[in-house]
Design an enzyme around this catalytic site. Sequence first.
Site, mmCIF file in Angstrom:
data_model
loop_
_atom_site.group_PDB
_atom_site.id
_atom_site.type_symbol
_atom_site.label_atom_id
_atom_site.label_comp_id
_atom_site.label_asym_id
_atom_site.label_seq_id
_atom_site.Cartn_x
_atom_site.Cartn_y
_atom_site.Cartn_z
ATOM 1 N N ARG A 30 0.853 -1.197 0.000
ATOM 2 C CA ARG A 30 0.000 0.000 0.000
ATOM 3 C C ARG A 30 0.880 1.234 0.000
ATOM 4 O O ARG A 30 1.664 1.470 0.908
ATOM 5 C CB ARG A 30 -0.911 0.000 1.223
ATOM 6 C CG ARG A 30 -1.810 1.209 1.277
ATOM 7 C CD ARG A 30 -2.636 1.251 2.539
ATOM 8 N NE ARG A 30 -3.755 0.324 2.498
ATOM 9 C CZ ARG A 30 -4.494 0.015 3.559
ATOM 10 N NH1 ARG A 30 -4.212 0.532 4.742
ATOM 11 N NH2 ARG A 30 -5.497 -0.821 3.458
ATOM 12 N N ARG B 145 -4.321 3.154 17.541
ATOM 13 C CA ARG B 145 -5.046 2.534 16.421
ATOM 14 C C ARG B 145 -4.761 3.341 15.179
ATOM 15 O O ARG B 145 -4.005 4.306 15.208
ATOM 16 C CB ARG B 145 -6.550 2.578 16.763
ATOM 17 C CG ARG B 145 -7.446 1.512 16.127
ATOM 18 C CD ARG B 145 -7.093 0.116 16.505
ATOM 19 N NE ARG B 145 -8.112 -0.839 16.073
ATOM 20 C CZ ARG B 145 -8.187 -1.404 14.879
ATOM 21 N NH1 ARG B 145 -7.313 -1.093 13.946
ATOM 22 N NH2 ARG B 145 -9.132 -2.273 14.594
#
Length: 524
Positions: free
Chosen positions: A72, A186
């Site tokens: 990615r 996160r």
Amino acid sequence: MTGVVEQKKLKLNKVEQAKAEKHPLLLKDELEHFAQTGWEALEKTNEFDLYYGLKWLGFFYRTATPGKFMMRMRTPNGILTSGQMRVLGEIVQRYGDEGNSDITTRQNIQLRQIRIEDIPNIVKRLQEAGMTCVQSGMDSVRNITGSPVAGLDAEELIDTRGIVRKLQDMVTNNGEGNFELSNLPRKFNIAVAGGRDNGVHAEINDLGFVPAYQNGKLGFNVIVGGYFAPNSYEAAIPLDAWVDPRDVVALTEAIMVVYRDNGPREKRQKCRMMVLMNEWGMEKFRTEVEKQLGYPLLRAAAKDEVLWDKRDYIGVHAQKQSGLNYVGLHVPVGRMYAQDMFELARIAEVYGSGEIRFTLEQNLIIPNVPDSRLEPLLKEPLLQRFSPYPDNLNRGLVSCTGSQFCGFAIIETKNRAHALMQELKQELIQPQPVRIHWTGCPNSCGQPQIGDIGLIGTKARKDGQTVEAADIWLGGKVGKDAHFGKEIMKKVPCDDLKGVLRDLLIEHFGARPKEEALQKEAII
Ligand code: SRM
Ligand code: SF4
């Protein structure tokens, strides 16, 4: 930062424990070794590094295709040069028919079928071409989105390109990897809107900047805490702050540090920034951000400038530079192969300025095409498939990766979504574009909550068998008055989806069956 982790050590989740032992960015120094010993050896010695750790460097091991990785990229503001596109094309070309790439819902690109033995060389090639894939996964900032028509649109309020570039440089330490800002509780999403249509749908990001005038000066109102997670999703809410464009980077860093040092690190499902904001309340959150920033924030402007429906940028559009145009091309479900990528690079050079852009709808823009070059560009064979004039059903189709490559997927999405649209196109006349968003599991990467129609992969029972199915959402809106849709049906078996979608399109979006329309015409 380590103090924070220490403080919560007893309750740390598995990922936090692994991060506390070794920061995953350190894997950078082991890439050569992994390339020599292979993925099986890594699976035996350190499963965490294979399945999770390497995502910090941008390499996502795919259990659906054993031995292969997805890479990615980071594509700030969705902008690439033709040379960069060619390098990416060469990387996937190595893997023959299997190699491909996908434009993502964050205005970005992912390359598939990467082998571990090639990773060191790929990292080197990316560096040479001024690109990076660092920190594109796990507990870091995802690709930072900016107005897809920044610098091109006559109606634009703020050119987001420089801001987004500076944000990426800050977040990634100029692409070298930022140890301080890649150990968040996160993931973290940032979007910077520059136009009146909020072309980045800032409201579904952890941190969004939306143009607004304060005392006659143009800057941004700041919204925080947006996210989608399985069975839980919230739109970002106002921080009640307005910033000068020059202060965006400092404010972003301050917010990230507050989240990093105070955000929850226990249950992975409950670690997004909104959880911290809910725990503290907005006033305390804002005060902590101010303390970190070192100066008080200005209160938000009374209203923002998001006054338009969101555009999809497809088709030929005049730019603010006289005689130049940007041409938005529809890429079916965002999928491209090496040859497509080479063709795009060539087309961008021959007809434009060599620049290529991505949109959040998984499509492309070729900017800076002179009036005189439009006609030959529109005759290019690639534009038969990547059309500037797609039909209204395919035009707004968005799909996440699904079970072909994603281990979380409950259903197949991209191929199914595309095939179903071709069938419906044969049967229906669709008078206006409909944004249909597919996502293969409740993680919601395909943003079903914001689609006119949204589909979320699930399982159902049909004729005594467990089958692939979808929960169906209706009525999402982006741009002015953005809001999420509502779930209207649960567990519709995928085999029954065609009829259900057909009915929804007729009932809510003005579609007409072709045979009925033809009969009417015959009578008239
Ligand atoms: Fe996503 C995890 C694909 C945008 C929410 N997402 C994943 C992984 C990495 C899971 C995995 O390792 O297999 C998927 C990789 C599949 C693959 O092989 O391609 C994946 N997400 C995608 C992409 C490629 C979908 C697409 O087809 O465009 C998008 C990549 C964007 C990028 O360039 O960085 C993508 N993911 C999103 C979005 C949309 C957005 O950002 O606007 C969301 C919802 C917004 C949000 O995050 O708040 C999204 N992805 C998730 C989640 C749920 C997060 C959560 O808090 O629970 C996961 C699961 C996780 O992180 O544990 C996830
Ligand atoms: Fe994979 Fe689920 Fe995200 Fe689709 S929504 S890419 S299936 S994690």
